[in-house]
Design a protein around this motif. Structure first.
Motif, PDB file in Angstrom:
ATOM      1  N   TYR A  98     -87.436  88.579 -45.236  1.00  0.00           N
ATOM      2  CA  TYR A  98     -87.769  87.913 -46.495  1.00  0.00           C
ATOM      3  C   TYR A  98     -89.191  87.383 -46.354  1.00  0.00           C
ATOM      4  N   THR A  99     -90.103  87.921 -47.152  1.00  0.00           N
ATOM      5  CA  THR A  99     -91.495  87.507 -47.060  1.00  0.00           C
ATOM      6  C   THR A  99     -92.058  87.257 -48.450  1.00  0.00           C
ATOM      7  N   GLN A 100     -93.169  86.525 -48.487  1.00  0.00           N
ATOM      8  CA  GLN A 100     -93.837  86.283 -49.763  1.00  0.00           C
ATOM      9  C   GLN A 100     -94.895  87.342 -50.046  1.00  0.00           C
ATOM     10  N   THR A 101     -95.117  88.228 -49.090  1.00  0.00           N
ATOM     11  CA  THR A 101     -96.053  89.340 -49.277  1.00  0.00           C
ATOM     12  C   THR A 101     -95.263  90.636 -49.274  1.00  0.00           C
ATOM     13  N   PRO A 102     -95.718  91.645 -49.984  1.00  0.00           N
ATOM     14  CA  PRO A 102     -94.995  92.922 -50.005  1.00  0.00           C
ATOM     15  C   PRO A 102     -94.916  93.539 -48.604  1.00  0.00           C
ATOM     16  N   PRO A 103     -93.875  94.311 -48.349  1.00  0.00           N
ATOM     17  CA  PRO A 103     -93.735  94.953 -47.031  1.00  0.00           C
ATOM     18  C   PRO A 103     -94.772  96.069 -46.863  1.00  0.00           C
ATOM     19  N   PRO A 104     -94.844  96.649 -45.657  1.00  0.00           N
ATOM     20  CA  PRO A 104     -95.788  97.749 -45.441  1.00  0.00           C
ATOM     21  C   PRO A 104     -95.515  98.901 -46.422  1.00  0.00           C
ATOM     22  N   ALA A 105     -96.561  99.648 -46.716  1.00  0.00           N
ATOM     23  CA  ALA A 105     -96.444 100.769 -47.665  1.00  0.00           C
ATOM     24  C   ALA A 105     -95.364 101.746 -47.212  1.00  0.00           C
ATOM     25  N   GLY A 106     -94.590 102.235 -48.184  1.00  0.00           N
ATOM     26  CA  GLY A 106     -93.534 103.203 -47.901  1.00  0.00           C
ATOM     27  C   GLY A 106     -92.202 102.569 -47.547  1.00  0.00           C
ATOM     28  N   THR A 107     -92.141 101.264 -47.420  1.00  0.00           N
ATOM     29  CA  THR A 107     -90.894 100.570 -47.086  1.00  0.00           C
ATOM     30  C   THR A 107     -90.199 100.163 -48.379  1.00  0.00           C
ATOM     31  N   PRO A 108     -88.938 100.589 -48.557  1.00  0.00           N
ATOM     32  CA  PRO A 108     -88.218 100.167 -49.770  1.00  0.00           C
ATOM     33  C   PRO A 108     -87.955  98.656 -49.726  1.00  0.00           C
TER      34      PRO A 108
END
Length: 131
Positions: A98-108
């Motif tokens: 659970y993060t406040q920033t988007p996950p790495p590219a390509g990660t659903p």
């Protein structure tokens, strides 16, 4: 000479010494006129309220300072709460993140809106640290 005895029953009419029975047409017309006048007043009231709401919305939209003040007032009164966007995703090891920033590219991932006044439970006594 016309006299109304009851609005729901036939009306007695005395005309030149003769009594005639009429239906409730006279009473219905009178009630219709009263009802129409009431409806017109209610429509006017609704139009005025709608105009006031539109004016208030335009003022809030056009004035950022007023909008900010209104949001502060709503939050302090408890009518509007703060929300935070949280991203929920699985790491490469399979653990939920659970993060406040988007996950790495390509990660659903799933975008979750978290309100400040809900989703918070007090820590059970068994898990509380004594410092």
């Amino acid at each position: 000479m016309f006299t109304l005895q009851r609005a729901v029953r036939p009306v007695q009419v005395a005309d030149n010494g003769k009594e005639n029975r009429l239906d409730t047409g006279v009473a219905k017309v009178t009630m219709h006129r009263l009802s129409t006048a009431y409806n017109e007043r209610m429509k006017m009231l609704l139009y005025i309220l709608l105009l006031l709401a539109i004016t208030a919305a335009a003022a809030l939209h056009l004035s950022p300072a007023l909008r900010h003040e209104a949001q502060g007032l709503l939050q302090s009164s408890g009518l509007q709460t703060d929300t935070t966007t949280v991203y929920k995703w699985r790491s490469a090891s399979g653990q939920w993140q659970y993060t406040q920033t988007p996950p790495p590219a390509g990660t659903p991932f799933e975008r979750v809106e978290v309100r400040s006044d809900v989703n918070i439970l007090p820590l059970p006594e068994a898990l509380q640290r004594e410092d």
